[in-house]
Design a protein around this motif. Structure first.
Motif, PDB file in Angstrom:
ATOM      1  N   GLY A  53      21.552   9.565  -2.394  1.00 58.99           N
ATOM      2  CA  GLY A  53      21.227   8.493  -3.275  1.00 58.99           C
ATOM      3  C   GLY A  53      22.403   7.712  -1.854  1.00 58.99           C
ATOM      4  N   SER A  54      23.153   6.729  -2.957  1.00 56.19           N
ATOM      5  CA  SER A  54      24.826   5.851  -2.606  1.00 56.19           C
ATOM      6  C   SER A  54      23.734   5.129  -1.534  1.00 56.19           C
ATOM      7  N   SER A  55      24.340   4.659  -0.144  1.00 52.00           N
ATOM      8  CA  SER A  55      23.901   3.778   0.958  1.00 52.00           C
ATOM      9  C   SER A  55      22.602   4.499   1.470  1.00 52.00           C
ATOM     10  N   GLU A  56      22.286   6.009   1.300  1.00 54.95           N
ATOM     11  CA  GLU A  56      21.446   6.465   2.662  1.00 54.95           C
ATOM     12  C   GLU A  56      19.854   5.900   1.214  1.00 54.95           C
ATOM     13  N   GLY A  57      20.295   5.999  -0.177  1.00 54.19           N
ATOM     14  CA  GLY A  57      19.337   5.900  -1.042  1.00 54.19           C
ATOM     15  C   GLY A  57      18.738   4.215  -1.049  1.00 54.19           C
ATOM     16  N   VAL A  58      19.823   3.059  -0.647  1.00 50.34           N
ATOM     17  CA  VAL A  58      18.941   1.648  -0.321  1.00 50.34           C
ATOM     18  C   VAL A  58      18.811   1.710   0.909  1.00 50.34           C
ATOM     19  N   LEU A 105      13.879   0.527   3.572  1.00 46.89           N
ATOM     20  CA  LEU A 105      12.863   0.832   4.569  1.00 46.89           C
ATOM     21  C   LEU A 105      10.956   1.009   4.082  1.00 46.89           C
ATOM     22  N   ILE A 106      11.028   1.302   3.025  1.00 48.50           N
ATOM     23  CA  ILE A 106      10.034   1.081   1.963  1.00 48.50           C
ATOM     24  C   ILE A 106       9.519  -0.050   1.517  1.00 48.50           C
ATOM     25  N   GLU A 107      10.326  -0.465   1.031  1.00 44.86           N
ATOM     26  CA  GLU A 107       9.762  -1.848   0.181  1.00 44.86           C
ATOM     27  C   GLU A 107       9.470  -2.705   0.903  1.00 44.86           C
ATOM     28  N   GLN A 108      10.977  -3.220   1.401  1.00 45.51           N
ATOM     29  CA  GLN A 108      10.951  -4.667   1.971  1.00 45.51           C
ATOM     30  C   GLN A 108      10.304  -4.186   3.562  1.00 45.51           C
ATOM     31  N   SER A 136      19.744  26.908  10.110  1.00 40.05           N
ATOM     32  CA  SER A 136      18.622  27.598   8.837  1.00 40.05           C
ATOM     33  C   SER A 136      18.362  26.366   7.904  1.00 40.05           C
ATOM     34  N   ILE A 137      18.782  25.242   7.723  1.00 47.77           N
ATOM     35  CA  ILE A 137      18.110  24.639   6.515  1.00 47.77           C
ATOM     36  C   ILE A 137      16.813  24.174   6.833  1.00 47.77           C
ATOM     37  N   PRO A 138      15.873  24.096   6.359  1.00 47.67           N
ATOM     38  CA  PRO A 138      14.561  23.458   6.217  1.00 47.67           C
ATOM     39  C   PRO A 138      14.961  21.799   6.904  1.00 47.67           C
ATOM     40  N   THR A 139      14.125  21.457   7.217  1.00 45.00           N
ATOM     41  CA  THR A 139      14.121  20.476   7.853  1.00 45.00           C
ATOM     42  C   THR A 139      12.706  19.612   7.723  1.00 45.00           C
ATOM     43  N   CYS A 140      12.641  18.179   8.198  1.00 41.18           N
ATOM     44  CA  CYS A 140      11.573  18.001   8.379  1.00 41.18           C
ATOM     45  C   CYS A 140      11.646  16.791   9.047  1.00 41.18           C
ATOM     46  N   ILE A 141      10.223  15.670   9.161  1.00 37.49           N
ATOM     47  CA  ILE A 141       9.775  14.987  10.248  1.00 37.49           C
ATOM     48  C   ILE A 141       9.208  13.669   9.122  1.00 37.49           C
ATOM     49  N   LEU A 142       9.946  12.327   9.636  1.00 44.49           N
ATOM     50  CA  LEU A 142       9.778  11.097   9.838  1.00 44.49           C
ATOM     51  C   LEU A 142       8.689  10.801  10.609  1.00 44.49           C
ATOM     52  N   VAL A 143       7.745  10.044   9.664  1.00 44.69           N
ATOM     53  CA  VAL A 143       7.100   8.990  11.130  1.00 44.69           C
ATOM     54  C   VAL A 143       7.269   7.817  10.298  1.00 44.69           C
ATOM     55  N   LEU A 144       7.027   6.908  11.781  1.00 43.40           N
ATOM     56  CA  LEU A 144       7.886   5.625  11.469  1.00 43.40           C
ATOM     57  C   LEU A 144       6.853   4.319  11.745  1.00 43.40           C
ATOM     58  N   LYS A 145       6.183   3.295  11.308  1.00 43.07           N
ATOM     59  CA  LYS A 145       5.557   3.181  12.381  1.00 43.07           C
ATOM     60  C   LYS A 145       5.764   0.926  11.558  1.00 43.07           C
ATOM     61  N   LYS A 146       5.754   0.275  12.455  1.00 48.15           N
ATOM     62  CA  LYS A 146       5.674  -1.471  12.205  1.00 48.15           C
ATOM     63  C   LYS A 146       4.379  -1.719  11.074  1.00 48.15           C
ATOM     64  N   ASN A 147       3.385  -1.469  12.074  1.00 48.01           N
ATOM     65  CA  ASN A 147       2.449  -2.008  11.684  1.00 48.01           C
ATOM     66  C   ASN A 147       1.046  -0.889  10.967  1.00 48.01           C
ATOM     67  N   TYR A 187      12.245   5.505  -5.304  1.00 45.46           N
ATOM     68  CA  TYR A 187      12.177   5.832  -3.622  1.00 45.46           C
ATOM     69  C   TYR A 187      12.858   6.995  -3.710  1.00 45.46           C
ATOM     70  N   ASN A 188      12.844   7.951  -4.791  1.00 44.36           N
ATOM     71  CA  ASN A 188      13.275   9.408  -3.448  1.00 44.36           C
ATOM     72  C   ASN A 188      11.987  10.473  -2.970  1.00 44.36           C
ATOM     73  N   LEU A 189      12.161  10.626  -1.414  1.00 40.21           N
ATOM     74  CA  LEU A 189      10.683  11.022  -1.126  1.00 40.21           C
ATOM     75  C   LEU A 189      10.506  12.562  -0.910  1.00 40.21           C
ATOM     76  N   ASN A 190      11.667  13.117  -1.362  1.00 38.74           N
ATOM     77  CA  ASN A 190      11.832  14.465  -2.001  1.00 38.74           C
ATOM     78  C   ASN A 190      10.492  15.206  -2.040  1.00 38.74           C
ATOM     79  N   ILE A 191       9.258  16.126  -0.482  1.00 38.80           N
ATOM     80  CA  ILE A 191       8.211  16.236  -0.889  1.00 38.80           C
ATOM     81  C   ILE A 191       7.523  16.831  -1.956  1.00 38.80           C
ATOM     82  N   PRO A 192       8.896  17.889  -3.115  1.00 38.34           N
ATOM     83  CA  PRO A 192       7.912  18.358  -3.499  1.00 38.34           C
ATOM     84  C   PRO A 192       7.761  17.637  -5.249  1.00 38.34           C
TER      85      PRO A 192
END
Length: 524
Positions: A364-369, A374-377, A396-407, A467-472
């Motif tokens: 949350g906090s600033s990262e949530g904003v 990124l999603i809404e606007q 050893s932490i699990p990681t994720c890949i964010l894929v972003l496109k402008k159009n 706007y929580n993107l946690n995969i589960p």
């Protein structure tokens, strides 16, 4: 060269590297052996270039045998050096070639000074040329006077002579234009060093399968790229992997903060036969001193340092990379700052793929904003891919890949893929196999719901989840336990009790025959 021969070459190089291994740590001896291999590559490339020029002149001469004291040969040498600087970016005289120095080493001569002077000469040969920035201070980590190589000059000379003599016997097969033999071997060595370098490994190397996944994502549907950029490029392996996925990349850009790793990245580019005019790698802190901010890129890829610290100075709110969000990533976690920087540099029709810790999906906090913006606007979040834990060096932490496109073509939804259980467990680390990679890529391309693996979530679903993107929250991987038949269990217990009573009776009879008390006799 066959795959078996390539593997033999890789093992040969690794065995030679281990001649130095007892003297220093993995990250230190990496710099020496890779530096020597790079020097040998430059020498062989210089010889091939020079011999081709001599052949065009109709002369039955070979560059390595030209004598600098012969006036006729000297004319050839000077002409070749001038052409070499313009074409391949550097110049080497015949007596400066790797093979020439290795021959002197075999004869028991002291070669450390020759080596040091030759490496400096390579850099000096580029002064004023277009390739100057790409060769400047390139060999600064090869300190041949370091006591890590030996307590005195003779010991150091003996060890270095042994290593370069072994390397001189290996054919790098540079004439084979169908395969990047040396490039593959170099990548193998970088990977081996990373596996033994602990936490430092993450600074310079992304596991090859993950690099391939990122490369396939940003090149989907494309045969060539005008440009590719990595703001935390490490050894440059990820950029080179993107280059492999298409027919051509016009220009490769990268930035790396660590000086030694920056040198390794430049070596890696040149050794993979990327022309000096087709790459631009800079050394600086990307967030505080970005070096390519005036450019936009077709593809942007990165594996930034996870949850790195940065200043988060309020002045950055006036920086065009961050100003529109109204918030900065926290000083203790720069993950979102890297996302904002990369997105700013992404071309309108480009694709961006970045590896991040899972926290960016739900903190949350600033990262949530920032995430909500990124999603809404901006509506730029195209896909989230969850990776297994313990597949990166140093964490050893699990990681994720964010894929972003402008159009975005699929502007009304976000694809979630949970590949966290798709891996092969190895001794010290989990590993993505080619079949796991293929499954992720297929799911990314099809963009369909796959039970317990992938889900195409509408933007309304994401909004409903704040706007929580946690995969589960989007991919249900829960495996229900099999129902327990209590009646069957009760009958099993009754049968066990019956059998137990029969056994007790048999033991009691034995005790009577032996004239001893039964352990099951009733206590009075």
């Amino acid at each position: 060269m066959t795959q078996v021969q390539l593997q033999q070459l890789q093992k040969q190089l690794w065995n030679i590297a281990n001649d130095l291994r007892g003297k220093m740590g993995a990250d230190e001896f990496r710099d020496y052996i890779l530096g020597f291999i790079f020097f040998k590559y430059l020498s062989e490339k210089a010889v091939n270039f020079a011999d081709a020029l001599l052949a065009d002149e109709g002369e039955n001469l070979h560059y390595a045998t030209l004598d600098t004291n012969n006036a006729t040969h000297q004319d050839y040498i000077e002409a070749i050096l001038e052409n070499a600087i313009a074409e391949v970016g550097y110049a080497l005289k015949p007596d400066q070639l790797f093979h020439s120095i290795a021959l002197r080493a075999r004869q028991g001569q002291f070669v450390l000074d020759d080596l040091t002077n030759t490496l400096k000469a390579i850099e000096l040969s580029t002064l004023g040329a277009e390739s100057e920035d790409d060769f400047a201070h390139l060999f600064e980590d090869l300190d041949l006077n370091s006591t890590k190589l030996g307590n005195n000059a003779n010991d150091r000379n003996e060890l270095v002579s042994k290593v370069i003599s072994h390397l001189d016997n290996i054919d790098f097969d540079l004439s084979n234009t169908e395969a990047d033999v040396l490039g593959d071997a170099y990548e193998y060595l970088i990977g081996e060093f990373a596996s033994g370098a602990g936490k430092k490994a993450g600074e310079f190397y992304t596991p090859q399968t993950v690099s391939t996944l990122l490369a396939k994502i940003v090149t989907q549907g494309k045969e060539r790229l005008r440009s590719v950029y990595d703001p935390t490029c490490g050894s440059g392996s990820l950029l080179l992997r993107v280059k492999r996925e298409v027919k051509d990349v016009d220009m490769i850009y990268g930035q790396e903060m660590n000086r030694t790793t920056y040198n390794l990245a430049r070596m890696n580019m040149i050794l993979h036969d990327v022309h000096f005019a087709k790459f631009d790698i800079k050394q600086e802190n990307t967030l505080t001193r970005p070096q390519h901010l005036d450019k936009k890129f077709d593809a942007v890829v990165a594996n930034p340092p996870f949850s790195a610290k940065w200043s988060a100075d309020p002045l950055f709110l006036q920086d065009e990379r961050f100003s529109r969000y109204g918030k900065l990533a926290p000083s203790s976690k720069a993950d979102m700052a890297f996302v904002q920087h990369m997105l700013y540099q992404l071309d309108d029709n480009g694709t961006m793929a970045v590896v991040l810790p899972h926290g960016v999906l739900f903190r949350g906090s600033s990262e949530g904003v920032i995430r909500q913006y990124l999603i809404e606007q901006m509506n730029v979040v195209d896909a989230i891919i969850g990776l297994p834990a313990n597949i990166f060096y140093g964490t050893s932490i699990p990681t994720c890949i964010l894929v972003l496109k402008k159009n975005r073509e699929h502007s009304g939804n976000i694809l979630f893929i949970d590949a966290s259980n798709e891996f092969e467990k190895q001794k010290n680390q989990n590993k993505l196999l080619p079949e796991h990679l293929d499954k992720i890529v297929a799911a990314f391309e099809k963009r369909e719901n796959i039970e317990k693996y992938a889900h195409v979530a509408t933007l309304q679903e994401v909004q409903d989840n704040d706007y929580n993107l946690n995969i589960p929250r989007y991919v249900d991987t829960f495996e229900a336990e099999a129902e327990i038949d209590l009646d069957a269990i009760a009958k099993q217990l009754q049968a066990l009790e019956h059998d137990s009573q029969k056994i007790d009776a048999i033991i009691t009879d034995f005790c009577k025959e032996l004239g001893i008390a039964s352990p099951f006799a009733e206590v009075k």
